[in-house]
Enzyme design. Structure first.
Site, PDB file in Angstrom:
ATOM      1  N   ASN A  48       0.844  -1.188   0.000  1.00  0.00           N
ATOM      2  CA  ASN A  48       0.000   0.000   0.000  1.00  0.00           C
ATOM      3  C   ASN A  48       0.879   1.237   0.000  1.00  0.00           C
ATOM      4  OD1 ASN A  48      -2.286  -1.713   0.298  1.00  0.00           O
ATOM      5  ND2 ASN A  48      -1.892  -1.802   2.487  1.00  0.00           N
ATOM      6  N   LYS A  72       2.877  -5.627   9.281  1.00  0.00           N
ATOM      7  CA  LYS A  72       3.199  -4.538   8.353  1.00  0.00           C
ATOM      8  C   LYS A  72       4.698  -4.271   8.385  1.00  0.00           C
ATOM      9  CE  LYS A  72      -1.145  -2.039   8.971  1.00  0.00           C
ATOM     10  NZ  LYS A  72      -1.757  -0.783   9.476  1.00  0.00           N
ATOM     11  N   TYR A 132       3.602   0.519   2.662  1.00  0.00           N
ATOM     12  CA  TYR A 132       3.319  -0.487   3.685  1.00  0.00           C
ATOM     13  C   TYR A 132       3.251  -1.840   2.991  1.00  0.00           C
ATOM     14  CZ  TYR A 132       0.596   3.515   5.605  1.00  0.00           C
ATOM     15  OH  TYR A 132       0.149   4.727   6.032  1.00  0.00           O
ATOM     16  N   LYS A 167     -13.049   9.697  11.381  1.00  0.00           N
ATOM     17  CA  LYS A 167     -12.985   8.309  11.848  1.00  0.00           C
ATOM     18  C   LYS A 167     -11.902   8.148  12.921  1.00  0.00           C
ATOM     19  CE  LYS A 167     -11.615   3.895   9.878  1.00  0.00           C
ATOM     20  NZ  LYS A 167     -11.320   3.209   8.622  1.00  0.00           N
ATOM     21  N   ASP A 168     -10.715   8.706  12.675  1.00  0.00           N
ATOM     22  CA  ASP A 168      -9.617   8.568  13.634  1.00  0.00           C
ATOM     23  C   ASP A 168      -9.837   9.394  14.894  1.00  0.00           C
ATOM     24  OD1 ASP A 168      -8.366   6.767  11.969  1.00  0.00           O
ATOM     25  OD2 ASP A 168      -6.946   8.204  11.148  1.00  0.00           O
TER      26      ASP A 168
END
Length: 181
Positions: A48, A72, A132, A167-168
């Site tokens: 990613n 990761k 990532y 969201k975070d």
């Protein structure tokens, strides 16, 4: 590669071992055998790429639950970021502890994030780009997150976040009954 253990069990900072001359240098960023010798994941199924336009962009703290928990391997390829991990493995001697390190295009360090860890970062420069490598496919139904400023984890971000997604921002305080099930 040079593998540096972090204070969190199973997590590493990995530095390139450069071999250079007047032309520049050569270094391996991944070797299956060396990763296996350290007991680390050796098969990655996705790579990613993220670009954060503004310094102070915070992304995290994200993870996936089993059976889709992800390992990761994170590297900054442009700019600089402060990378943070949290051990969320129940029963781990470092459960609930966080660790952070600067990854930059200049230092070429990588963070190895084991399964069961939350991960996130804040950008230290404009136009920061990261890669990532992950060993599991994205599974939205298993995706979870903890708030980047949850007092339980005592994360010391080096700069104040400027850009944080709704969201975070809106994850609830950590509760194993909610976050690990």
């Amino acid at each position: 590669m040079i593998f540096h253990k972090t204070p969190l069990d199973g997590a590493y900072i990995i530095e390139l071992e450069k071999r250079g001359d007047e032309r520049g240098f050569f270094a391996r960023a991944f070797c299956r055998n060396e990763f296996a010798d350290h007991g680390l994941a050796t098969e990655f199924v996705q790579v990613n790429n993220s670009l954060s336009a503004e310094k102070g962009t915070l992304r995290g703290m994200h993870y996936q639950l089993a059976p889709h928990a992800e390992t990761k391997l994170v590297r900054c390829i442009k700019g600089a970021l402060y990378d943070v991990i949290i051990d969320l493995r129940e029963g781990s001697k470092t459960f609930g502890q966080s660790y952070g390190a600067e990854l930059s295009a200049e230092n070429r360090r990588m963070m190895y994030v084991p399964k069961g860890f939350a991960h996130g970062f804040i950008t230290m420069t404009d136009n920061t780009e990261a890669f990532y490598f992950v060993d599991e496919f994205y599974a939205p139904e298993h995706e979870r997150g903890v708030r980047y400023n949850d007092p339980k984890f005592e994360i010391e971000w080096p700069i104040k976040p400027v850009v944080v997604s709704d969201k975070d921002k809106n994850h609830v305080d950590f509760d194993p009954a909610i976050h690990l099930k």
